[in-house]
Design a protein around this motif. Structure first.
Motif, short mmCIF file in Angstrom:
data_model
loop_
_atom_site.label_atom_id
_atom_site.label_comp_id
_atom_site.label_asym_id
_atom_site.label_seq_id
_atom_site.Cartn_x
_atom_site.Cartn_y
_atom_site.Cartn_z
N THR A 154 -5.34 -1.20 3.68
CA THR A 154 -5.32 0.26 3.68
C THR A 154 -6.25 0.78 2.60
OG1 THR A 154 -3.39 0.27 2.21
CG2 THR A 154 -2.98 0.42 4.60
N ARG A 155 -6.79 1.96 2.82
CA ARG A 155 -7.73 2.55 1.87
C ARG A 155 -7.07 2.69 0.49
NH1 ARG A 155 -12.42 5.80 2.05
NH2 ARG A 155 -12.41 5.71 4.33
N GLY A 156 -7.82 2.31 -0.51
CA GLY A 156 -7.33 2.44 -1.87
C GLY A 156 -6.66 1.21 -2.42
N THR A 157 -6.45 0.18 -1.58
CA THR A 157 -5.84 -1.06 -2.07
C THR A 157 -6.75 -1.74 -3.08
OG1 THR A 157 -4.65 -1.39 0.01
CG2 THR A 157 -4.92 -3.31 -1.39
N ASP A 158 -6.18 -2.16 -4.20
CA ASP A 158 -6.98 -2.86 -5.21
C ASP A 158 -7.25 -4.29 -4.74
OD1 ASP A 158 -7.71 -2.39 -8.34
OD2 ASP A 158 -7.32 -4.51 -7.93
N ILE A 159 -8.44 -4.78 -5.07
CA ILE A 159 -8.82 -6.11 -4.62
C ILE A 159 -7.89 -7.18 -5.19
CG2 ILE A 159 -10.47 -6.55 -6.48
CD1 ILE A 159 -12.28 -7.90 -4.36
N ALA A 213 -12.33 -11.49 7.48
CA ALA A 213 -12.42 -10.06 7.20
C ALA A 213 -13.36 -9.83 6.03
CB ALA A 213 -11.05 -9.47 6.89
N CYS A 214 -14.05 -8.69 6.06
CA CYS A 214 -14.90 -8.27 4.95
C CYS A 214 -14.57 -6.83 4.58
CB CYS A 214 -16.38 -8.38 5.31
SG CYS A 214 -16.99 -10.08 5.45
N GLY A 215 -14.52 -6.56 3.30
CA GLY A 215 -14.21 -5.22 2.82
C GLY A 215 -15.27 -4.70 1.87
N ILE A 216 -15.46 -3.38 1.88
CA ILE A 216 -16.34 -2.70 0.93
C ILE A 216 -15.44 -2.02 -0.09
CG2 ILE A 216 -18.13 -0.95 0.62
CD1 ILE A 216 -18.94 -1.43 3.54
N PHE A 217 -15.75 -2.21 -1.37
CA PHE A 217 -14.91 -1.70 -2.45
C PHE A 217 -15.72 -0.81 -3.39
CE2 PHE A 217 -13.14 -5.63 -0.92
CZ PHE A 217 -11.75 -5.48 -0.99
N VAL A 218 -15.08 0.24 -3.89
CA VAL A 218 -15.65 1.06 -4.96
C VAL A 218 -14.69 1.01 -6.13
CG1 VAL A 218 -16.37 3.36 -5.67
CG2 VAL A 218 -16.89 2.57 -3.37
N ASP A 219 -15.18 0.54 -7.25
CA ASP A 219 -14.34 0.33 -8.44
C ASP A 219 -13.13 -0.53 -8.10
OD1 ASP A 219 -16.11 1.93 -9.88
OD2 ASP A 219 -15.00 3.76 -9.41
N ASN A 220 -13.40 -1.56 -7.28
CA ASN A 220 -12.38 -2.54 -6.84
C ASN A 220 -11.31 -1.95 -5.93
OD1 ASN A 220 -13.45 -4.85 -8.09
ND2 ASN A 220 -12.50 -4.34 -10.04
N LYS A 221 -11.52 -0.72 -5.44
CA LYS A 221 -10.59 -0.10 -4.50
C LYS A 221 -11.20 -0.15 -3.09
CE LYS A 221 -7.82 1.19 -7.85
NZ LYS A 221 -6.51 0.55 -8.06
N LEU A 222 -10.40 -0.57 -2.12
CA LEU A 222 -10.89 -0.73 -0.75
C LEU A 222 -11.23 0.61 -0.12
CD1 LEU A 222 -11.31 -2.72 1.64
CD2 LEU A 222 -8.93 -2.27 2.29
N VAL A 223 -12.46 0.74 0.42
CA VAL A 223 -12.85 1.95 1.13
C VAL A 223 -13.18 1.68 2.60
CG1 VAL A 223 -13.71 3.07 -0.97
CG2 VAL A 223 -15.29 1.72 0.43
#
Length: 271
Positions: free
Chosen positions: A118-123, A173-183
């Protein structure tokens, strides 16, 4: 006396003729000067709203409004931004040939993916995800009102045998993160084909709105989620080749980042 008479003749010529030329016999305007002009005092432009002469403010320049309209004074801004419109302010792209690899025993322990992804999940809450080192980069945001677009592309390969009657495949799965938060997150399945060492191109686009002003860090991380009928020696590779039928140039990863903003820091136009 001679200079005063010359000025009087010029003024008289302007009043008697529709067009006067200086150093030209074919004037193209009311006053057509062919040569250098040196203004030693001031330039004033008629303000049509109140019929007054306006000399402009400090650091303003004269700007043409087109044929049939008088010029106006404007503040010099480079670039020229219009209020309430988005502009591309930050743009950069990154590449990586190191990638990440996962052995047959390196599966993520995440079970409830619908709640974990979910959006905002920390890595740190996504065990089994590995960052692609060269795609972890800083980006800058200058406005509270922005839209940031990410485009991630890579090649995913596994040294799978040719496919059997029951599919041999790997979930990842691959995720894009901003400041280690999933976007942004994408799940896919790599299936063995009629040839060994199957590889596919993975494309992923994400967007996030209104990041806080300042510097942020963007990163991409991937994980091996599950394997079906794979042997113990099967390696999943993201952004790097798992076998010799392709090389690191073909399998390399790239990430493009565009930040569109409504500018907030600029001087207003003064007419």
């Amino acid at each position: 006396m001679k200079n005063k008479l010359s000025i009087l003749f010029v003024i008289a010529g302007l009043s008697l003729s529709a067009q006067v030329g200086i150093n030209t016999g074919t004037p193209k305007a009311s006053l057509d000067v062919n040569g250098d002009v040196n203004f030693r005092n001031k330039i004033a432009v008629l303000n049509v709203t109140d019929n007054t002469l306006f000399q402009g403010n400090n650091d303003q320049i004269l700007v043409s409004q087109g044929e049939g309209y008088p010029p106006i004074w404007k503040s010099l801004r480079i670039p020229e931004y219009e209020p309430n419109k988005f502009y591309l302010i930050f743009n950069n792209s990154f590449s990586d040939r190191t990638g990440v690899k996962f052995t047959n025993s390196e599966h993520s322990t995440i079970t409830a993916k619908n709640t974990a992804f979910t959006r905002g999940t920390d890595i740190s809450a996504l065990p089994g995800f590995k960052k692609i080192a060269g795609l972890s980069q800083p980006i800058s945001v200058f406005s509270d009102n922005s839209k940031t677009y990410f485009q991630f592309e890579t090649v995913v390969q596994a040294n799978l045998p040719s496919n059997g009657t029951t599919d041999i495949s790997i979930d990842y799965a691959c995720g894009i993160f901003v400041d280690n938060k999933l976007v942004n997150m994408r799940q896919r399945n790599l299936k063995a084909s009629s040839a060994s060492s199957t590889f596919i191109t993975h494309n992923q686009i994400g967007v996030v709105s209104n990041l806080t002003k300042g510097q942020h860090n963007v990163s991409v991380a991937c994980s091996r989620l599950a394997s079906y009928r794979t042997e113990s020696n099967v390696v999943l590779a993201v952004g790097i080749n798992a076998d010799t039928n392709i090389n690191s140039f073909i399998s390399q990863s790239s990430l493009k980042v565009d930040v569109y903003e409504i500018p907030q820091v600029f001087n207003p136009i003064t007419n």
